[in-house]
Every structure is written in structure tokens, then in C-alpha cells.
Design an enzyme around this catalytic site. Structure first.
Site, PDB file in Angstrom:
ATOM      1  N   LYS A  34       0.864  -1.183   0.000  1.00 65.51           N
ATOM      2  CA  LYS A  34       0.000   0.000   0.000  1.00 65.51           C
ATOM      3  C   LYS A  34       0.896   1.228   0.000  1.00 65.51           C
ATOM      4  O   LYS A  34       2.033   1.174   0.444  1.00 65.51           O
ATOM      5  CB  LYS A  34      -0.883   0.003   1.260  1.00 65.51           C
ATOM      6  CG  LYS A  34      -2.061   0.944   1.193  1.00 65.51           C
ATOM      7  CD  LYS A  34      -3.249   0.337   0.465  1.00 65.51           C
ATOM      8  CE  LYS A  34      -4.361   1.349   0.277  1.00 65.51           C
ATOM      9  NZ  LYS A  34      -5.604   0.736  -0.217  1.00 65.51           N
ATOM     10  N   ASP A  43      -7.165   4.485  -4.517  1.00 65.79           N
ATOM     11  CA  ASP A  43      -7.749   4.381  -3.166  1.00 65.79           C
ATOM     12  C   ASP A  43      -8.356   5.757  -2.898  1.00 65.79           C
ATOM     13  O   ASP A  43      -8.585   6.529  -3.852  1.00 65.79           O
ATOM     14  CB  ASP A  43      -6.680   4.020  -2.120  1.00 65.79           C
ATOM     15  CG  ASP A  43      -7.290   3.658  -0.760  1.00 65.79           C
ATOM     16  OD1 ASP A  43      -7.883   2.585  -0.644  1.00 65.79           O
ATOM     17  OD2 ASP A  43      -7.204   4.460   0.188  1.00 65.79           O
TER      18      ASP A  43
HETATM   19  P1  NDP Z   1     -12.999   7.956  -2.607  1.00 69.51           P
HETATM   20  O1  NDP Z   1     -11.925   8.952  -2.419  1.00 69.51           O
HETATM   21  O2  NDP Z   1     -13.548   7.731  -3.959  1.00 69.51           O
HETATM   22  O3  NDP Z   1     -14.231   8.274  -1.631  1.00 69.51           O
HETATM   23  C1  NDP Z   1     -14.039   8.352  -0.254  1.00 69.51           C
HETATM   24  C2  NDP Z   1     -15.356   8.767   0.377  1.00 69.51           C
HETATM   25  O4  NDP Z   1     -15.223   8.681   1.803  1.00 69.51           O
HETATM   26  C3  NDP Z   1     -15.731  10.206   0.076  1.00 69.51           C
HETATM   27  O5  NDP Z   1     -17.118  10.338   0.084  1.00 69.51           O
HETATM   28  C4  NDP Z   1     -15.097  10.943   1.245  1.00 69.51           C
HETATM   29  O6  NDP Z   1     -15.687  12.195   1.538  1.00 69.51           O
HETATM   30  C5  NDP Z   1     -15.355   9.983   2.376  1.00 69.51           C
HETATM   31  N1  NDP Z   1     -14.328  10.167   3.407  1.00 69.51           N
HETATM   32  C6  NDP Z   1     -12.985  10.092   3.244  1.00 69.51           C
HETATM   33  N2  NDP Z   1     -12.353  10.351   4.408  1.00 69.51           N
HETATM   34  C7  NDP Z   1     -13.336  10.594   5.303  1.00 69.51           C
HETATM   35  C8  NDP Z   1     -13.326  10.905   6.675  1.00 69.51           C
HETATM   36  N3  NDP Z   1     -12.181  11.053   7.361  1.00 69.51           N
HETATM   37  N4  NDP Z   1     -14.539  11.069   7.292  1.00 69.51           N
HETATM   38  C9  NDP Z   1     -15.700  10.921   6.598  1.00 69.51           C
HETATM   39  N5  NDP Z   1     -15.753  10.621   5.288  1.00 69.51           N
HETATM   40  C10 NDP Z   1     -14.593  10.469   4.656  1.00 69.51           C
HETATM   41  O7  NDP Z   1     -12.415   6.590  -1.997  1.00 69.51           O
HETATM   42  P2  NDP Z   1     -12.894   5.102  -2.260  1.00 69.51           P
HETATM   43  O8  NDP Z   1     -14.364   5.064  -2.437  1.00 69.51           O
HETATM   44  O9  NDP Z   1     -12.026   4.521  -3.296  1.00 69.51           O
HETATM   45  O10 NDP Z   1     -12.494   4.391  -0.886  1.00 69.51           O
HETATM   46  C11 NDP Z   1     -13.374   4.326   0.236  1.00 69.51           C
HETATM   47  C12 NDP Z   1     -12.906   3.243   1.176  1.00 69.51           C
HETATM   48  O11 NDP Z   1     -12.880   1.979   0.491  1.00 69.51           O
HETATM   49  C13 NDP Z   1     -11.497   3.410   1.737  1.00 69.51           C
HETATM   50  O12 NDP Z   1     -11.432   2.852   3.039  1.00 69.51           O
HETATM   51  C14 NDP Z   1     -10.656   2.576   0.798  1.00 69.51           C
HETATM   52  O13 NDP Z   1      -9.428   2.166   1.395  1.00 69.51           O
HETATM   53  C15 NDP Z   1     -11.589   1.391   0.592  1.00 69.51           C
HETATM   54  N6  NDP Z   1     -11.340   0.587  -0.598  1.00 69.51           N
HETATM   55  C16 NDP Z   1     -11.343   1.143  -1.840  1.00 69.51           C
HETATM   56  C17 NDP Z   1     -11.149   0.359  -2.949  1.00 69.51           C
HETATM   57  C18 NDP Z   1     -11.263   0.890  -4.338  1.00 69.51           C
HETATM   58  O14 NDP Z   1     -11.229   0.079  -5.271  1.00 69.51           O
HETATM   59  N7  NDP Z   1     -11.425   2.185  -4.548  1.00 69.51           N
HETATM   60  C19 NDP Z   1     -10.847  -1.088  -2.819  1.00 69.51           C
HETATM   61  C20 NDP Z   1     -10.968  -1.586  -1.477  1.00 69.51           C
HETATM   62  C21 NDP Z   1     -11.162  -0.757  -0.419  1.00 69.51           C
HETATM   63  P3  NDP Z   1     -14.916  13.556   1.104  1.00 69.51           P
HETATM   64  O15 NDP Z   1     -15.076  13.634  -0.368  1.00 69.51           O
HETATM   65  O16 NDP Z   1     -15.609  14.603   1.855  1.00 69.51           O
HETATM   66  O17 NDP Z   1     -13.482  13.369   1.532  1.00 69.51           O
END
Ligand code: NDP
Length: 454
Positions: free
Chosen positions: A131, A171
Site C-alpha cells: 500500500k 484508493d
Molecule cells: P474515494 O476517495 O472515492 O471516496 C471516499 C469517500 O469517503 C468520500 O465520500 C469521502 O468524503 C469519504 N471520506 C474520506 N475520508 C473521510 C473521513 N475522514 N470522514 C468521513 N468521510 C470520509 O475513496 P474510495 O471510495 O475509493 O475508498 C473508500 C474506502 O474503500 C477506503 O477505506 C478505501 O481504502 C476502501 N477501498 C477502496 C477500494 C477501491 O477500489 N477504490 C478497494 C478496497 C477498499 P470527502 O469527499 O468529503 O473526503
């Protein structure tokens, strides 16, 4: 946080990890959750102690930290810190995303890299765990600034990665735009067109269904569990999904296709609720195209209600639902939220994010008969489809959406069966935390044992 384990050997190891990696709270949490599960495997797997598998597996093979200097639109030099943790390559090249978020630190990247080892193993595909990321915040930056950062980041990272060495992906904060800038710079430096990154655009080596994979995969996993264990499905269920990024959007899409109604979504500033169901087309435009805040949703859909929630959007868990899918970030669902969900009749919590549920909340959900799916199993569809992208790149082929989606569904169902069977075998039926950790571990452990002391 008290990380005491009621097994002398495992507790000793846990305390060593804490002492050796001070201030890395999320890493401690991830190791604790893992070792708590492993105690159920020790009676039948003495090699885990005899061959020092556990001592070795908590130590990354390589940790890379570097300066990322870049010039902003005002001509000022900005400095960020870059990370790549190459955690374990026993079963294949390191594989795992790059997180770009101001909260990123060594402990967060190590927890993510550690979990990635077992997640990647569960997919059944030959990929090791890694990662990376940076404390750079893409939010509010111009495309030029994001490109300047990505190019500088890759000027160091390129020497540590490669299609058979380490294959990063997206991510939080790293989507198609960032992967494009990173790939372009890698190609420029190395002068090779290879599948060194996944999540690429469809015209330049990306895989159909990769964008959808994590969210779709989560729903395939949860639906399989609903069918096999509860004799039901998503059909007619009310669902709450935190986040509105890549995972959340496509979890919403698949849950809706499977007959559920998604009534709430969030971002880091607040959440929206609409009892009629969220209009996903509006969310996709606001988030994927216009990069706006979720608060804007209510300007377009007046039946919805927005609640500002600076506390990381935890208020979303007060909305009654049958199924909760945390898809934003780590530790977003705490004990208080877990109690509220149970009191409101929620029956299933399916993790789309990595480690979104705190350890005490997980314990509460499990002991109250909630079907709980840990992210390292239920969100593995993203990395699995990334591995399918690597296959297509090596073979110089492109599979259809239907082919990739069918493989994804099969992989998620296999992961569920494997977790379910393993949990049963070690005497913890329906505990998919234990099932996922042990099933993921045993494959890596046997590879480490076969490869000797490395
Ligand atoms: P994105 O950046 O596309 O979206 C993240 C979302 O979570 C946004 O809505 C963001 O809001 C919100 N968010 C981020 N940080 C916080 C916080 N501290 N408090 C509240 N809301 C928060 O990321 P992903 O959708 O790709 O990833 C989401 C999760 O899934 C993560 O844990 C990631 O590690 C996991 N994941 C992702 C994969 C992938 O293929 N993308 C694969 C496996 C796991 P805002 O825009 O306001 O920051």
C-alpha cells in the site's frame, strides 16, 4: 486503547509490535484484530509459531518514505511525504492502492498494507500485499497541481515498482485522473508500456468493470451471505451507505439493481437522507464529474434532507435500515453507532471501506447476532479485478464487461464460502472476521514456509 490478547504468545507479539512501531495506532488496531482471530488457528497450525510466521508477517518486507516536492499554481514549492509499504510478496508481486489524503501517515499506510496481504490472498489470485500514498490533498487543487504532484511522486516511486514487482492502484483521493498522470510519468521515465498500475482508463489498458468492482463485489458478497445464511436477499431491503466516492457509488448501484432502496449517503461534511431512495445519477454527476460536496444534492432533489456532520459523518448511522454498508474510511462506525444500528433493527453490516468499524463496535455487532462482513473479505472485489486487469495487460487482451463482472461475482462468492467454511472449522461459526483472517493467512503462511527463512 487496550490491546491485550488472552494468549501469552500472541499477547507478547502484540506488545512487541506496539513497542517497535510507536504512535502507529491504526497499524496496532489492524494487527490486534488479526492476532485475536489467529488464536483459533494455533491448535491446528503449530508452524505459525515454530516457523516464526507471525513474527515475520507483522514486519513489512520493505518500507519506502520519500519527499515529494512540486510547484503549485502560484509558483510556490510545496512539500509532501510519499509512502510505499511493500508488506509481503510470498504469493505474488506487491499489490495495493495509493491513498492521497491529508490524514495519511505511516501507521495508516501500514494498516492498509497489512490488511492487503490477507485480502489479496483471499481473492485466490497470485498477488502479494502492499500500500502507498501521501498526505497530499487533491481536494481543491487544480488539474495542473494534481499533475505536478503525481509526476513528482512517480519520479521517486518508479524505481520501486514494476509489472512483476509491485503494481499500485487507486484508493481514497486516487481515481482515474491521478492514475493517468502517474502512468504517463512512469511510461516517460521507464520507456515501457506495461501494466504497472491498475485502474487505468479504458482506452489505455484499463479493464471494464474495474470502476464498479469494489462496490459491486461488496454487494455480491453480502447478497451471497443473505441467501445462504438468512434465506433472503437485497430485494425490498432499506440500505444506508456512508461515503459517496468510488466504493459507495457502485455499492449503491448494485444494491439498487438487486432490489434494495438506498436512503442515505455521506461525505466528510455531512449526510443526505431521502426516504424515497437516493437518485444515483445526481450523485454521480456531483461527485464524479463536478467534484462537488454532497450538500449540493438537496438543491437538485428537494425531497432529500441534508444534515451537516463535521464529526466524520457518524450521524448517518442513526437512520434506520436493514443493511448498513460503511464505504468511506477507517473507524467511521464506533460503538455508539453500532448500538444505534442494532436498536433500530439493522441485521447486516457489510464493510466496503477498510477497517471502518472500531474493534469494540465489531465485538458488539457480533455478540448481538448481526451478520458482519469484514472489509478485507467483502471489499476484495476491487483488488481482484485489478488482478484481472493485470492478466489482460500481460495477454494484450480486453475482456468484455460481462466476462469481468462474472469473474468478479464468482470470486466474491468463493471468498464468502471460504470465510464461512474456515470460521466453522475453527469453531467460530458465522464469525467472518475470524474466517477471513485465518483463510487469508494460511495460504500466505504455507508459501512463506515453503520459501524458507526470508
Ligand atoms: P474515494 O476517495 O472515492 O471516496 C471516499 C469517500 O469517503 C468520500 O465520500 C469521502 O468524503 C469519504 N471520506 C474520506 N475520508 C473521510 C473521513 N475522514 N470522514 C468521513 N468521510 C470520509 O475513496 P474510495 O471510495 O475509493 O475508498 C473508500 C474506502 O474503500 C477506503 O477505506 C478505501 O481504502 C476502501 N477501498 C477502496 C477500494 C477501491 O477500489 N477504490 C478497494 C478496497 C477498499 P470527502 O469527499 O468529503 O473526503
Amino acid at each position: 486503547m487496550d490491546y491485550t490478547i488472552d494468549n501469552e504468545y500472541l499477547n507478547g507479539l502484540m506488545q512487541k509490535v506496539i513497542a517497535k512501531n510507536p504512535s502507529e495506532n491504526e497499524f496496532h488496531q489492524a494487527v490486534f484484530e488479526f492476532l485475536e482471530s489467529v488464536k483459533y488457528a494455533l491448535p491446528t497450525h503449530p508452524e505459525l509459531i515454530d516457523k516464526q510466521i507471525l513474527e515475520r508477517i507483522v514486519e513489512p518486507e520493505r518500507q519506502i518514505m520519500f519527499r515529494v516536492a512540486w510547484v503549485d499554481d502560484n509558483g510556490k514549492i510545496q512539500v509532501n511525504r510519499g509512502y510505499r509499504i511493500q508488506f509481503n510478496s510470498a504469493i505474488g508481486p506487491y499489490k495495493g492502492g495509493l491513498r492521497l489524503h491529508p490524514s495519511v501517515n505511516l501507521g495508516i499506510i501500514k494498516f492498509l498494507g497489512f490488511e492487503q496481504i490477507f485480502k489479496n490472498s483471499l481473492t485466490g489470485l497470485p498477488i502479494g500485499g502492499g500500500k502507498g500514498g501521501s498526505d497530499f490533498d487533491p481536494k481543491g487543487k487544480s488539474d495542473n497541481e494534481v499533475m505536478a504532484f503525481c509526476q513528482s511522486f512517480m519520479r521517486e516511486l518508479y524505481r520501486h515498482i514494476g509489472p512483476d514487482v509491485d503494481v499500485p492502484a487507486g484508493d481514497i483521493g486516487t481515481g482515474a485522473r491521478e492514475i493517468g498522470f502517474l502512468f504517463g510519468q512512469y511510461k516517460k521515465i521507464v520507456n515501457e508500456y506495461t501494466g504497472v498500475l491498475t485502474g487505468k482508463g479504458l482506452t489505455w489498458g484499463g479493464s471494464l468493470a474495474r470502476t464498479e468492482a469494489t462496490g459491486y463485489g461488496l454487494c455480491y458478497f453480502v447478497n451471497c451471505m443473505l441467501q445462504k445464511k438468512m434465506n433472503t436477499s437485497f430485494e425490498g431491503k432499506t440500505v444506508v451507505i456512508s461515503g459517496s466516492g468510488n466504493v459507495a457509488i457502485y455499492a449503491n448501484e448494485k444494491a439498487t439493481q438487486l432490489g434494495a432502496k438506498v436512503v442515505a449517503m455521506s461525505d466528510s461534511n455531512g449526510y443526505i437522507y431521502d426516504e424515497n431512495g437516493i437518485n444515483l445519477d445526481v450523485i454521480k454527476r456531483l461527485k464524479e464529474v463536478e467534484r462537488k460536496r454532497i450538500s449540493e444534492y438537496v438543491n437538485e432533489v428537494p425531497t432529500a434532507k441534508y444534515t451537516a456532520d463535521e464529526n466524520g459523518s457518524k450521524g448517518i448511522w442513526t437512520i434506520p435500515c436493514d443493511i448498513a454498508l460503511p464505504c468511506a474510511t477507517q473507524n467511521e462506525l464506533n460503538l455508539e453507532s453500532a448500538k444505534t444500528l442494532v436498536a433500530n433493527g439493522c441485521k447486516v453490516v457489510g464493510e466496503g471501506a477498510n477497517m471502518p468499524t472500531t474493534p469494540d463496535a465489531t465485538e458488539y455487532l457480533l455478540s448481538n447476532g448481526i451478520y458482519f462482513t469484514p472489509g478485507k473479505a467483502s471489499n476484495a472485489g476491487g483488488v481482484a479485478t485489478s488482478a484481472l486487469e493485470m492478466c489482460q495487460n500481460s495477454a494484450r487482451l480486453s475482456w468484455t464487461f460481462e466476462e469481468v463482472d462474472a469473474k468478479l461475482k464468482g470470486i466474491m462468492e468463493n471468498i464468502f464460502e471460504n470465510c464461512d467454511k474456515t470460521a466453522e472449522e475453527v469453531g467460530c461459526p458465522n464469525n467472518y472476521v475470524v474466517g477471513a483472517n485465518i483463510a487469508g493467512l494460511l495460504k500466505v503462511a504455507s508459501a512463506m514456509e515453503a520459501q524458507g527463512c526470508i
